[in-house]
Write an enzyme that holds these catalytic residues in place. Structure first.
Site, PDB file in Angstrom:
ATOM      1  CD  GLU A  49      -2.909  -1.061   0.011  1.00  0.00           C
ATOM      2  OE1 GLU A  49      -3.132   0.024  -0.549  1.00  0.00           O
ATOM      3  OE2 GLU A  49      -3.390  -2.141  -0.378  1.00  0.00           O
ATOM      4  CG  ASN A  53      -0.684   5.371  -1.174  1.00  0.00           C
ATOM      5  OD1 ASN A  53      -1.519   4.991  -1.995  1.00  0.00           O
ATOM      6  ND2 ASN A  53      -0.945   5.491   0.114  1.00  0.00           N
ATOM      7  NE  ARG A 108      -5.132   3.710  -6.233  1.00  0.00           N
ATOM      8  CZ  ARG A 108      -4.635   2.769  -7.040  1.00  0.00           C
ATOM      9  NH1 ARG A 108      -4.563   2.976  -8.317  1.00  0.00           N
ATOM     10  NH2 ARG A 108      -4.219   1.641  -6.554  1.00  0.00           N
TER      11      ARG A 108
HETATM   12  N1  LIG Z   1       3.089   9.186  -1.183  1.00  0.00           N
HETATM   13  C1  LIG Z   1       2.082  10.044  -1.447  1.00  0.00           C
HETATM   14  N2  LIG Z   1       2.323  11.214  -2.107  1.00  0.00           N
HETATM   15  C2  LIG Z   1       1.307  12.076  -2.383  1.00  0.00           C
HETATM   16  N3  LIG Z   1       0.008  11.861  -2.056  1.00  0.00           N
HETATM   17  C3  LIG Z   1      -0.285  10.710  -1.393  1.00  0.00           C
HETATM   18  C4  LIG Z   1       0.721   9.750  -1.069  1.00  0.00           C
HETATM   19  N4  LIG Z   1       0.108   8.739  -0.413  1.00  0.00           N
HETATM   20  C5  LIG Z   1      -1.182   9.045  -0.343  1.00  0.00           C
HETATM   21  N5  LIG Z   1      -1.457  10.232  -0.926  1.00  0.00           N
HETATM   22  C6  LIG Z   1      -2.770  10.915  -0.987  1.00  0.00           C
HETATM   23  O1  LIG Z   1      -3.598  10.368   0.033  1.00  0.00           O
HETATM   24  C7  LIG Z   1      -4.808   9.838  -0.523  1.00  0.00           C
HETATM   25  C8  LIG Z   1      -5.250   8.618   0.258  1.00  0.00           C
HETATM   26  O2  LIG Z   1      -4.323   7.533   0.104  1.00  0.00           O
HETATM   27  P1  LIG Z   1      -4.856   6.037   0.270  1.00  0.00           P
HETATM   28  O3  LIG Z   1      -3.747   5.106   0.008  1.00  0.00           O
HETATM   29  O4  LIG Z   1      -5.561   5.936   1.587  1.00  0.00           O
HETATM   30  O5  LIG Z   1      -5.967   5.908  -0.860  1.00  0.00           O
HETATM   31  P2  LIG Z   1      -5.745   5.784  -2.452  1.00  0.00           P
HETATM   32  O6  LIG Z   1      -4.338   5.493  -2.780  1.00  0.00           O
HETATM   33  O7  LIG Z   1      -6.347   7.009  -3.078  1.00  0.00           O
HETATM   34  O8  LIG Z   1      -6.663   4.520  -2.817  1.00  0.00           O
HETATM   35  P3  LIG Z   1      -6.245   2.971  -2.572  1.00  0.00           P
HETATM   36  O9  LIG Z   1      -5.032   2.955  -1.714  1.00  0.00           O
HETATM   37  O10 LIG Z   1      -7.443   2.386  -1.897  1.00  0.00           O
HETATM   38  O11 LIG Z   1      -5.991   2.414  -3.929  1.00  0.00           O
HETATM   39  C9  LIG Z   1      -4.475   9.574  -1.989  1.00  0.00           C
HETATM   40  O12 LIG Z   1      -5.619   9.593  -2.810  1.00  0.00           O
HETATM   41  C10 LIG Z   1      -3.498  10.694  -2.304  1.00  0.00           C
HETATM   42  O13 LIG Z   1      -4.189  11.887  -2.619  1.00  0.00           O
HETATM   43 MG   LIG Z   2      -3.265   3.962  -1.835  1.00  0.00          MG
END
Ligand SMILES: Nc1ncnc2c1ncn2[C@@H]1O[C@H](COP(=O)(O)OP(=O)(O)OP(=O)(O)O)[C@@H](O)[C@H]1O
Ligand SMILES: [Mg+2]
Lengths: 145, 120
Positions: A49, A53, A108
């Site tokens: 995860e 990200n 997502r």
């Molecule tokens: N490393 C990162 N750099 C920039 N933004 C991030 C990063 N990690 C997370 N985010 C932001 O935080 C939000 C939430 O992250 P999260 O992993 O909970 O959900 P997601 O990636 O959108 O969906 P999923 O993980 O369920 O596929 C993301 O949509 C993004 O906007």
């Molecule tokens: Mg994610």
């Protein structure tokens, strides 16, 4: 019986093809600490995860600079701390990003942080817009369920 | 990447390997084209016993296909998830959105039952 303090760091390109490598690297680093197979699977899921990200969110496709992920692994008396760091766009509102279901990508689920929180004993997120994000997770063996 | 068998109006799909960001798009495209090429099918059963790893990228694909099946009055259900997949599905609350069966036989029997009831 305390495990000796150990440390390893890997840096890799922020591409989906490296996800399997990151998961296995983290799990094999942790493997000597007495985690069960199920706990090692949890570590893999959490790492997947965090690294996903970095690949999806930290480095938008338009960016042409070097897109790297650094994974730091460290043992302590409480277990293993795995930090996953990028030098990407950063997160302006960390609390909002950690809210279940919150996503900036309609394709997502917005469940990555929620999963990491459920899987790790503790999760800390630090970020600076324009500079990058660091996600640190502590895993302790034998924490059960 | 998907093996496909038709049992009456149920489409049984077998997928193997790791489902993550590395192949989520391929997985989604493959599922969509199978769903599109079987317009009469109401139940899609996805057998996951050969799936060794799945994360939110893979589960996101499942949610999307479930929505597509629901929009044609059908459903996507999951059969025989291994321990890792079961854990990830549970943590993401999938069983409250899709039916998750322990085995393919259970899934097919239950789906046949569901069809019988809805026909009445
Ligand atoms: N490393 C990162 N750099 C920039 N933004 C991030 C990063 N990690 C997370 N985010 C932001 O935080 C939000 C939430 O992250 P999260 O992993 O909970 O959900 P997601 O990636 O959108 O969906 P999923 O993980 O369920 O596929 C993301 O949509 C993004 O906007
Ligand atoms: Mg994610």
């Amino acid at each position: 019986m305390h495990a000796k303090v150990n440390h390893a760091r890997v840096e890799f390109d922020a591409i989906p093809g490296n996800l399997g490598f990151a998961r296995v690297a983290a799990a094999s680093f942790a493997a000597s600490l007495g985690f069960t197979v199920e706990e090692l699977e949890d570590i893999k899921l959490a790492v997947s995860e965090a690294v996903s990200n970095c690949i999806v969110h930290a480095y938008p496709k338009s960016n042409s600079g070097p897109a790297k992920v650094r994974m730091n692994m460290e043992t302590s008396e409480s277990g293993v701390t795995i930090s996953i760091e990028d030098t990407g766009v950063g997160i302006a509102d960390i609390a909002a990003a950690r809210t279940p279901g919150m996503t900036t990508d309609s394709q997502r689920l917005g469940m990555g942080f929620t999963l990491m929180e459920a899987l790790a004993n503790s999760l800390s997120v630090t970020s600076e817009p324009g500079a990058g994000t660091c996600v640190a997770m502590l895993f302790s063996p034998g924490r059960g369920g | 990447m998907i093996r496909c068998t038709l049992y009456g109006k149920s489409l049984v799909l077998e997928v193997a390997g790791e489902l993550d960001l590395n192949n989520a798009e391929e997985f989604r495209t493959a599922l969509d084209s199978l769903i599109d090429s079987h317009p009469d099918v109401r139940q899609v059963v996805l057998c996951m016993d050969q799936v060794t790893f799945i994360d939110s990228s893979g589960i996101g694909v499942l949610f999307g296909r479930q929505r597509r099946m629901a929009s044609r009055g059908g459903a996507l259900s999951i059969a025989s998830p291994g321990p890792q997949a079961r854990r990830a599905l549970d943590l993401l609350g999938v069983p409250s959105i899709m039916r998750v069966y322990d085995s393919r036989e259970q899934a097919l029997a239950a789906e046949a039952e569901v069809r019988k009831c809805t026909r009445k």
